[in-house]
Write an enzyme that holds these catalytic residues in place. Structure first.
Site, PDB file in Angstrom:
ATOM      1  N   GLY A   1      67.522  79.501  82.960  1.00  0.00           N
ATOM      2  CA  GLY A   1      67.831  78.072  82.898  1.00  0.00           C
ATOM      3  C   GLY A   1      69.078  77.651  83.659  1.00  0.00           C
TER       4      GLY A   1
ATOM      5  N   GLY B   1      65.828  78.081  70.310  1.00  0.00           N
ATOM      6  CA  GLY B   1      64.422  78.326  70.596  1.00  0.00           C
ATOM      7  C   GLY B   1      64.125  79.811  70.504  1.00  0.00           C
ATOM      8  CG  PHE B   2      66.578  82.168  69.454  1.00  0.00           C
ATOM      9  CD1 PHE B   2      67.697  82.624  70.122  1.00  0.00           C
ATOM     10  CD2 PHE B   2      66.736  81.246  68.445  1.00  0.00           C
ATOM     11  CE1 PHE B   2      68.956  82.155  69.787  1.00  0.00           C
ATOM     12  CE2 PHE B   2      67.995  80.779  68.101  1.00  0.00           C
ATOM     13  CZ  PHE B   2      69.107  81.238  68.767  1.00  0.00           C
TER      14      PHE B   2
ATOM     15  CD  GLU C   1      65.897  86.201  77.747  1.00  0.00           C
ATOM     16  OE1 GLU C   1      65.851  86.442  78.973  1.00  0.00           O
ATOM     17  OE2 GLU C   1      64.909  85.860  77.083  1.00  0.00           O
TER      18      GLU C   1
HETATM   19 MO1  MOS Z   1      63.081  83.278  76.013  1.00  0.00          MO
HETATM   20  S1  MOS Z   1      62.450  84.631  74.654  1.00  0.00           S
HETATM   21  O1  MOS Z   1      62.184  83.485  77.442  1.00  0.00           O
HETATM   22  O2  MOS Z   1      63.249  81.818  75.353  1.00  0.00           O
END
Ligand code: MOS
Length: 723
Positions: free
Chosen positions: A506, A237-238, A686
């Protein structure tokens, strides 16, 4: 029964360390890996419901104006030009972002109509031939030519930065440019919508199903209860799948109208136009310090762009307020309103470009002062968050820098241009890694069946990050089960709503909800064993307390069901929560061609508890790879005349490939963060991106003595300076 936790106080119990199953943290393989490589994991576009028809989106050929008329075509089932069609990717966790009025075109390439036919080929042919008549309005497409807005909430100033710079022993003041970036997930956006009466079921590539469900309902004008979303497998997704995209709503509208399931999948080129981009940035950084290299002033001005009325703006300076100490500080944030595609979250929004640029500025300052760049950073680590004085929930930047320097062989670094191997200048660079930490409300249901096996259910997604595997590991550890005896079901809004995948939150958010559900089940088992939950040991399907041992299945006369529900509380206000690390790169720069080869790269990261060493490492390897992309290759180019995206395929928009990515090492620092909840795990996804590109850019300077401030550092720019 629901076990609810609002994280108001730190949890120092280390309960997960008390468990004895021994599966949590282990570098086990992702369960769905074999399905994916064998083509048996069904992605959104791959389902084939009976009666499926195909839709192809038609894109606007003007940057701004109105669609006056949609022509007719033959051989198709429908040409849909509906005011509910999503004109922009909806970003964010609330409801939909603003949608343009009925026929407004806001940027060239925007989705304005959908053609549906019995076959994809027929739909595509008709879409290519569809004639649209527009009225054209003037449109600003170049952010540098637009007077920016300065949203009040995003400006801050403490002390007197100008004075600090004037009085500084050493200072730097430079401007950097970073281009727009495309998320470029391997799986392009796709959706299959199918109605059953007034309810719609949509299979789509999405990151955050519980909020996506609200967004879909909002866009279609129906109730959330009428929407079911399915995303069991998502090919990355990124950021591009955080919200709802044009194809999803278009498919739903068409499916309703035709009474048949409709598939709309984006081509790779459409992916560039229709998924949101990361904004380009212009950043001015001013740093002032005393003779010892202690910072006295920090200035970070960031200019980004987005469409008119969009709420999101790339949070470039997100980590600047708390990364380094300095009495005088100023942050400026400007947003230019332009008619380019929608800007939104892409791979570590904010820090990916903000920390990258800031950390090259720190390298420049270290050189001005004449001290080692590692030492400069160590001298400026704050005790607590500057200005607010909030304590850090956990903070391992110094450890990450020291351990990294040791492991990378930093002491062997030479002065610029001192290491020449054949026609290659070789150098090393360092940068700090920092990313804000977030916990998002999340729920999961765990069922311990009478046969002693467990099921975990939540609408959490696994976007290639390993969610299936880590949620299994948490449940298996807590319930004393083998991994085969825990089955995880994700990606269905019929399950309890989870945080979704985004913003690195997540794993910790959904993981905590699974933890809480399991804690509840442990209590129920403890009652049956006549002990407390703390006295209970669960291992290999056996329950033990004192000198009593029993198979868990024999204790059960029916299934035990519990829901875990976590939400952020006071600790996110009373502490500054972030993850930390260090990036290291060794690069070679060809003295004649300006080509840069990254020879090795390393990251040392501290993110609280690691649920699975292998999936965590993979996230960081990906982050370092994006760092190479940001530093050297990735740039979404916009035509200065009409703003259309010129580099809109993976040949023109260059993501680092195998040949660009050298040997990489990732190391984790053992850490438990009590302030983030009982799992003591912070976000990691990230962190590996945030600053990685700076290590590469700083290494380029160390190799050949050239600073590139207009990213990416392509050979043409290097040649110009090497000559
Ligand atoms: Mo991220 S850029 O919050 O999927």
């Amino acid at each position: 029964m629901t076990h609810h936790l609002k994280v108001d106080i730190p949890d120092y119990r280390n309960r997960l360390d008390d468990m004895v199953q021994g599966i949590l943290g282990k570098p086990i393989d992702r369960f769905e890996g074999p399905l994916k490589v064998a083509g048996r994991a069904t992605y959104a576009a791959e389902a084939r419901p009976v009666g499926l028809v195909y839709g192809v989106l038609v894109q606007a050929a003007i940057p701004h104006g109105k669609v006056l008329e949609v022509g007719g075509v033959t051989g198709v089932l429908a040409v849909i030009h509906d005011e509910r069609m999503l004109r922009r990717a909806a970003q964010g966790m609330a409801k939909t972002g603003p949608m343009a009025g009925p026929d407004t075109v806001d940027y060239m390439g925007q989705a304005v109509a959908l053609v549906v036919a019995e076959t994809f080929e027929a739909a595509r042919d008709a879409a290519l031939n569809l004639e649209l008549r527009y009225s054209v309005e003037a449109a600003a497409v170049n952010p540098e030519a637009v007077e920016p807005e300065f949203p009040e909430k995003k400006q801050s100033s403490h002390g007197d930065l100008d004075q600090a710079v004037k009085e500084a022993a050493f200072s730097i003041d430079n401007v950097w440019h970073t281009p727009a970036h495309a998320a470029s997930a391997m799986e392009p956006h796709a959706a299959i919508a199918e109605w059953n009466g007034d309810s719609v079921t949509i299979r789509a590539g999405m990151q955050m199903l519980s909020s996506n469900k609200l967004q879909v309902a909002d866009a279609l004008g129906i109730k959330p209860a009428q929407v079911r979303l399915l995303a069991p497998y998502v090919g990355g997704g990124f950021g591009s799948k955080l919200g709802v995209n044009a194809e999803t709503i278009a498919a739903a509208i068409a499916a309703k109208q035709l009474g048949r399931p409709v598939l709309v999948a984006l081509t790779r080129q459409q992916e560039f136009d229709l998924a949101h981009r990361r904004s380009e940035t212009r950043q001015r950084i001013r740093l002032a310090c005393d003779t010892d290299g202690k910072l006295t002033g920090i200035g970070h001005e960031a200019f980004v762009s987005n469409l008119p009325d969009e709420a999101f703006s790339e949070p470039v300076t997100q980590a600047t307020p708390f990364t380094y100490q300095a009495a005088h500080r100023q942050i400026v944030h400007g947003v230019a309103r332009v008619h380019r595609s929608c800007a939104g979250s892409v791979r570590a929004p904010g820090e990916a470009v903000g920390v990258t640029v800031f950390e090259t500025a720190m390298d420049e300052l270290a050189e001005a002062v004449g001290i080692d760049p590692v030492e400069l950073r160590l001298r400026n680590i704050p005790e607590a968050e500057p200005v607010t004085e909030r304590p850090f929930s956990s903070h391992k930047l110094a450890e990450a820098l020291r351990e990294g320097a040791e492991r990378f062989g930093w002491s062997r670094r030479k002065a610029p241009r001192e290491r020449l191997e054949g026609e290659w200048f070789v150098g090393m660079g360092v940068a700090a890694a920092v990313r804000v930490n977030m916990l998002i409300e999340s729920r999961a249901r765990v069922t311990l069946k009478a046969d002693g096996k467990a099921i975990v259910e939540t609408d959490m997604t696994d976007i290639g990050t390993g969610t299936y595997t880590i949620l299994c590991q948490i449940a298996a550890e807590m319930l004393g089960l083998a991994r085969e005896d825990v089955h995880v079901e994700l990606g269905d809004t019929n399950f309890p709503p989870a945080s979704g995948s985004g913003g690195s939150f997540g794993a910790a958010s959904s993981g905590t909800s699974v933890y809480l559900a399991c804690e509840e089940i442990r209590s129920l088992i403890a009652t049956k064993m006549g002990c407390t939950e703390e006295e209970l040991t669960l291992q290999d399907g056996m329950a033990r307390a004192g000198n009593v041992a029993q198979p868990i299945s024999q204790l059960l006369d029916g299934p035990l069901v519990a829901e875990g529900h976590v939400e952020p509380g006071n600790t996110e206000k009373t502490t500054r929560q972030a993850t930390w690390g260090s990036h290291w790169a060794e690069v070679a720069v060809n003295r004649w061609t300006g080509e840069v080869r990254v020879r090795r790269m390393m990251g040392v990261f501290a993110c609280g508890r690691v649920f699975n060493e292998k999936t965590a490492r993979s996230q960081c390897l990906g982050g370092l790879t994006f760092g190479i992309g940001i530093a050297l290759t990735e740039a979404m180019e916009h035509d200065p005349r009409d703003g259309h995206i010129v580099s809109r395929d993976l040949a023109e928009y260059h993501i680092p490939c195998h040949a660009d990515v050298p040997h990489m090492e990732v190391h984790f620092i053992e850490e438990r963060d009590a302030y983030v909840g009982p799992t003591q795990a912070k976000g990691l996804g990230e962190l590996g991106i945030c600053g990685a590109g700076a290590a590469v850019l700083n290494a380029i300077y160390n190799a050949c003595g050239v600073r590139i401030r207009d990213l990416p550092a392509t050979p043409d720019k290097l040649i110009a300076s090497l000559a």
